[in-house]
Design a protein around this motif. Sequence first.
Motif, PDB file in Angstrom:
ATOM      1  N   VAL A   5      48.853  25.085 -72.891  1.00 36.46           N
ATOM      2  CA  VAL A   5      49.083  25.495 -74.281  1.00 36.46           C
ATOM      3  C   VAL A   5      48.372  26.834 -74.545  1.00 36.46           C
ATOM      4  O   VAL A   5      48.918  27.728 -75.199  1.00 36.46           O
ATOM      5  CB  VAL A   5      48.583  24.392 -75.253  1.00 36.46           C
ATOM      6  CG1 VAL A   5      48.659  24.851 -76.700  1.00 36.46           C
ATOM      7  CG2 VAL A   5      49.389  23.106 -75.074  1.00 36.46           C
ATOM      8  N   GLU A  45      50.385  29.769 -73.181  1.00 39.42           N
ATOM      9  CA  GLU A  45      51.497  30.172 -74.066  1.00 39.42           C
ATOM     10  C   GLU A  45      50.964  30.987 -75.243  1.00 39.42           C
ATOM     11  O   GLU A  45      51.575  31.970 -75.670  1.00 39.42           O
ATOM     12  CB  GLU A  45      52.250  28.925 -74.587  1.00 39.42           C
ATOM     13  CG  GLU A  45      52.888  28.083 -73.500  1.00 39.42           C
ATOM     14  CD  GLU A  45      54.417  28.040 -73.571  1.00 39.42           C
ATOM     15  OE1 GLU A  45      55.018  28.792 -74.357  1.00 39.42           O
ATOM     16  OE2 GLU A  45      55.002  27.238 -72.818  1.00 39.42           O
ATOM     17  N   PRO A  87      65.636  32.070 -71.594  1.00 41.08           N
ATOM     18  CA  PRO A  87      65.234  30.701 -71.958  1.00 41.08           C
ATOM     19  C   PRO A  87      65.278  29.706 -70.798  1.00 41.08           C
ATOM     20  O   PRO A  87      64.402  28.860 -70.680  1.00 41.08           O
ATOM     21  CB  PRO A  87      66.253  30.310 -73.039  1.00 41.08           C
ATOM     22  CG  PRO A  87      66.694  31.588 -73.638  1.00 41.08           C
ATOM     23  CD  PRO A  87      66.674  32.583 -72.511  1.00 41.08           C
ATOM     24  N   TYR A  88      66.301  29.810 -69.949  1.00 44.45           N
ATOM     25  CA  TYR A  88      66.369  28.849 -68.848  1.00 44.45           C
ATOM     26  C   TYR A  88      65.240  29.090 -67.843  1.00 44.45           C
ATOM     27  O   TYR A  88      64.600  28.149 -67.364  1.00 44.45           O
ATOM     28  CB  TYR A  88      67.742  28.892 -68.160  1.00 44.45           C
ATOM     29  CG  TYR A  88      67.810  27.924 -67.006  1.00 44.45           C
ATOM     30  CD1 TYR A  88      67.750  26.550 -67.226  1.00 44.45           C
ATOM     31  CD2 TYR A  88      67.873  28.381 -65.684  1.00 44.45           C
ATOM     32  CE1 TYR A  88      67.768  25.653 -66.172  1.00 44.45           C
ATOM     33  CE2 TYR A  88      67.889  27.485 -64.618  1.00 44.45           C
ATOM     34  CZ  TYR A  88      67.833  26.125 -64.868  1.00 44.45           C
ATOM     35  OH  TYR A  88      67.840  25.241 -63.823  1.00 44.45           O
ATOM     36  N   ARG A  96      62.358  30.381 -68.548  1.00 44.85           N
ATOM     37  CA  ARG A  96      61.128  29.918 -69.206  1.00 44.85           C
ATOM     38  C   ARG A  96      60.963  28.412 -69.017  1.00 44.85           C
ATOM     39  O   ARG A  96      59.873  27.905 -68.742  1.00 44.85           O
ATOM     40  CB  ARG A  96      61.174  30.228 -70.713  1.00 44.85           C
ATOM     41  CG  ARG A  96      61.144  31.715 -71.023  1.00 44.85           C
ATOM     42  CD  ARG A  96      61.563  31.996 -72.457  1.00 44.85           C
ATOM     43  NE  ARG A  96      60.564  31.641 -73.448  1.00 44.85           N
ATOM     44  CZ  ARG A  96      59.565  32.411 -73.828  1.00 44.85           C
ATOM     45  NH1 ARG A  96      59.407  33.588 -73.259  1.00 44.85           N
ATOM     46  NH2 ARG A  96      58.729  32.031 -74.764  1.00 44.85           N
ATOM     47  N   THR A  97      62.093  27.725 -69.172  1.00 48.82           N
ATOM     48  CA  THR A  97      62.115  26.279 -69.018  1.00 48.82           C
ATOM     49  C   THR A  97      61.690  25.865 -67.606  1.00 48.82           C
ATOM     50  O   THR A  97      60.913  24.927 -67.422  1.00 48.82           O
ATOM     51  CB  THR A  97      63.552  25.790 -69.306  1.00 48.82           C
ATOM     52  OG1 THR A  97      63.763  25.931 -70.710  1.00 48.82           O
ATOM     53  CG2 THR A  97      63.769  24.373 -68.895  1.00 48.82           C
ATOM     54  N   ARG A 154      57.970  26.225 -67.253  1.00 43.13           N
ATOM     55  CA  ARG A 154      57.232  25.149 -67.928  1.00 43.13           C
ATOM     56  C   ARG A 154      57.367  23.824 -67.172  1.00 43.13           C
ATOM     57  O   ARG A 154      56.422  23.054 -67.078  1.00 43.13           O
ATOM     58  CB  ARG A 154      57.759  24.975 -69.361  1.00 43.13           C
ATOM     59  CG  ARG A 154      57.405  26.136 -70.273  1.00 43.13           C
ATOM     60  CD  ARG A 154      57.985  25.924 -71.668  1.00 43.13           C
ATOM     61  NE  ARG A 154      57.626  27.017 -72.558  1.00 43.13           N
ATOM     62  CZ  ARG A 154      58.492  27.695 -73.297  1.00 43.13           C
ATOM     63  NH1 ARG A 154      59.783  27.395 -73.275  1.00 43.13           N
ATOM     64  NH2 ARG A 154      58.073  28.677 -74.088  1.00 43.13           N
ATOM     65  N   PHE A 155      58.559  23.578 -66.659  1.00 46.34           N
ATOM     66  CA  PHE A 155      58.796  22.329 -65.932  1.00 46.34           C
ATOM     67  C   PHE A 155      57.885  22.236 -64.703  1.00 46.34           C
ATOM     68  O   PHE A 155      57.208  21.232 -64.485  1.00 46.34           O
ATOM     69  CB  PHE A 155      60.273  22.235 -65.508  1.00 46.34           C
ATOM     70  CG  PHE A 155      60.580  21.011 -64.697  1.00 46.34           C
ATOM     71  CD1 PHE A 155      60.932  19.824 -65.320  1.00 46.34           C
ATOM     72  CD2 PHE A 155      60.484  21.032 -63.307  1.00 46.34           C
ATOM     73  CE1 PHE A 155      61.188  18.686 -64.580  1.00 46.34           C
ATOM     74  CE2 PHE A 155      60.740  19.884 -62.560  1.00 46.34           C
ATOM     75  CZ  PHE A 155      61.096  18.714 -63.204  1.00 46.34           C
ATOM     76  N   TRP A 156      57.845  23.297 -63.907  1.00 43.77           N
ATOM     77  CA  TRP A 156      57.062  23.247 -62.672  1.00 43.77           C
ATOM     78  C   TRP A 156      55.560  23.300 -62.939  1.00 43.77           C
ATOM     79  O   TRP A 156      54.766  22.761 -62.163  1.00 43.77           O
ATOM     80  CB  TRP A 156      57.505  24.339 -61.693  1.00 43.77           C
ATOM     81  CG  TRP A 156      58.862  24.051 -61.121  1.00 43.77           C
ATOM     82  CD1 TRP A 156      59.999  24.772 -61.314  1.00 43.77           C
ATOM     83  CD2 TRP A 156      59.229  22.936 -60.289  1.00 43.77           C
ATOM     84  NE1 TRP A 156      61.053  24.184 -60.657  1.00 43.77           N
ATOM     85  CE2 TRP A 156      60.613  23.054 -60.018  1.00 43.77           C
ATOM     86  CE3 TRP A 156      58.552  21.853 -59.742  1.00 43.77           C
ATOM     87  CZ2 TRP A 156      61.311  22.134 -59.243  1.00 43.77           C
ATOM     88  CZ3 TRP A 156      59.237  20.929 -58.968  1.00 43.77           C
ATOM     89  CH2 TRP A 156      60.601  21.081 -58.717  1.00 43.77           C
ATOM     90  N   LYS A 215      54.076  21.814 -65.437  1.00 47.40           N
ATOM     91  CA  LYS A 215      53.754  20.427 -65.782  1.00 47.40           C
ATOM     92  C   LYS A 215      53.775  19.558 -64.515  1.00 47.40           C
ATOM     93  O   LYS A 215      52.880  18.742 -64.290  1.00 47.40           O
ATOM     94  CB  LYS A 215      54.802  19.935 -66.798  1.00 47.40           C
ATOM     95  CG  LYS A 215      54.481  18.630 -67.477  1.00 47.40           C
ATOM     96  CD  LYS A 215      55.449  18.386 -68.635  1.00 47.40           C
ATOM     97  CE  LYS A 215      55.064  17.194 -69.487  1.00 47.40           C
ATOM     98  NZ  LYS A 215      55.227  15.899 -68.874  1.00 47.40           N
ATOM     99  N   PHE A 216      54.788  19.764 -63.694  1.00 51.22           N
ATOM    100  CA  PHE A 216      54.906  19.008 -62.451  1.00 51.22           C
ATOM    101  C   PHE A 216      53.690  19.237 -61.557  1.00 51.22           C
ATOM    102  O   PHE A 216      53.134  18.306 -60.970  1.00 51.22           O
ATOM    103  CB  PHE A 216      56.191  19.446 -61.725  1.00 51.22           C
ATOM    104  CG  PHE A 216      56.417  18.769 -60.403  1.00 51.22           C
ATOM    105  CD1 PHE A 216      57.052  17.542 -60.343  1.00 51.22           C
ATOM    106  CD2 PHE A 216      56.003  19.360 -59.216  1.00 51.22           C
ATOM    107  CE1 PHE A 216      57.268  16.912 -59.126  1.00 51.22           C
ATOM    108  CE2 PHE A 216      56.209  18.737 -57.996  1.00 51.22           C
ATOM    109  CZ  PHE A 216      56.840  17.513 -57.946  1.00 51.22           C
ATOM    110  N   GLU A 237      50.665  17.453 -62.982  1.00 50.62           N
ATOM    111  CA  GLU A 237      50.748  15.994 -62.950  1.00 50.62           C
ATOM    112  C   GLU A 237      50.909  15.442 -61.539  1.00 50.62           C
ATOM    113  O   GLU A 237      50.159  14.578 -61.111  1.00 50.62           O
ATOM    114  CB  GLU A 237      51.897  15.507 -63.848  1.00 50.62           C
ATOM    115  CG  GLU A 237      51.582  15.764 -65.308  1.00 50.62           C
ATOM    116  CD  GLU A 237      52.746  15.484 -66.250  1.00 50.62           C
ATOM    117  OE1 GLU A 237      53.815  15.033 -65.782  1.00 50.62           O
ATOM    118  OE2 GLU A 237      52.584  15.734 -67.462  1.00 50.62           O
TER     119      GLU A 237
END
Lengths: 224, 224
Positions: A68, A71, A87-88, A90-91, A94-96, A98-99, A102
């Motif tokens: 956070v 960003e 946008p894609y 960026r997505t 963010r996805f990787w 988080k992956f 986690e």
Amino acid sequence: MGEVKVIGSTRSLFCTRIEWALKLKGVEYEYIEEDIRNKSPTLLKHNPIHKKVPVLLHDGESIAESLVILEYIDEVWTQNPLLPQDPYQRTISRFWAKFSDEKVLLGSFDACKAQGEEKQKAIDTAQESLAFIEKEIEGKKYFGGESIGYLDLAIGWIPLWIAVMEEVGEMKLLEAEKFPFLHKWSQIFMDLPPVKECLPAREALLEYFHASINYLRSLEANKQ
Amino acid sequence: MGEVKVIGSTRSLFCTRIEWALKLKGVEYEYIEEDIRNKSPTLLKHNPIHKKVPVLLHDGESIAESLVILEYIDEVWTQNPLLPQDPYQRTISRFWAKFSDEKVLLGSFDACKAQGEEKQKAIDTAQESLAFIEKEIEGKKYFGGESIGYLDLAIGWIPLWIAVMEEVGEMKLLEAEKFPFLHKWSQIFMDLPPVKECLPAREALLEYFHASINYLRSLEANKQ
């Protein structure tokens, strides 16, 4: 743009990414080292919810949660953008990120801690997650393409921290023959001046991980 | 803007927030119901990493992770903005959305599942997390102020799903006297047409939660 401070710990891989981002943006900041085994009133005041580092202090506001914060930094200081514009894309970043926080991080830590017949299974699980990251960096200089960005910073803990976990856990996770592209990226990334300037001493990390793993193993042994 | 599809499950609270966002944006989409107890080849193709719902399909791309999808929707369809414009307010929204998914949701689920002497402790922990959310909504109509936004959608599972968990877990979590502002917000939120249109039947959720909790309790009983 107001005063900027980072409450961090050299033991936390979530903190270095904040310092890397500020350095890439050319933002001056004061760094406050926190003893995470003996939390200060300053930390408790600025992150009363999670009581964790890192915390970014800016213009009288306190901001927690490292992804956070990244960003926020990218939105406040728009020079040298970290997230892609599309946008894609960026997505994807963010996805990787988080992956990686986690699955890759927890998987690597589990493999470090595991013993006996659980060990190989835990290593395999961690390497399965790393294989997704390997696929993402294949054929690219940085995760976002030609310049360093958000996902490089989010994944930037891998070279140093996995090496430390490998030594403490007496195992090999990031094998060069299995992960050639991650190895190549690691070399480029670790050679960048803003990255090199904010890396904790390997010896201190080794001591910290040895102590943490031994403590967790003793807890588990007492449960059985 | 290309074809939009949502792979979801009426049992998953992470899916309704995606549909709410698309409806608020006025985006037409096709909804594909997934049987999360018997995953389809379509789901495995579009979310091979986590194999979970929701997945947003847009212009041939697949996007997973519900909070990441919300950001994508807000960036692609800029009408009726979901995240605030101010970087610090955006940060606050992201922070509490993550907190709600991690602490409030897991805490509520643990309280639902807990039995015996663990029960009250688990309820207290869940209510401590809910108290932070109560403080955030105090004196406001929506979390972002006067209009509905990202954080309302992220937290929007609370009214229905906590009620279901209360019934299944034979407990009270969201007590009106302890959480008056969350109660007021819940009423306003649940009365909004886009929200009402995308809520699963309470009976189906009750059946699903009963089965899940019983299954998890039996696993724990077998471990002991």
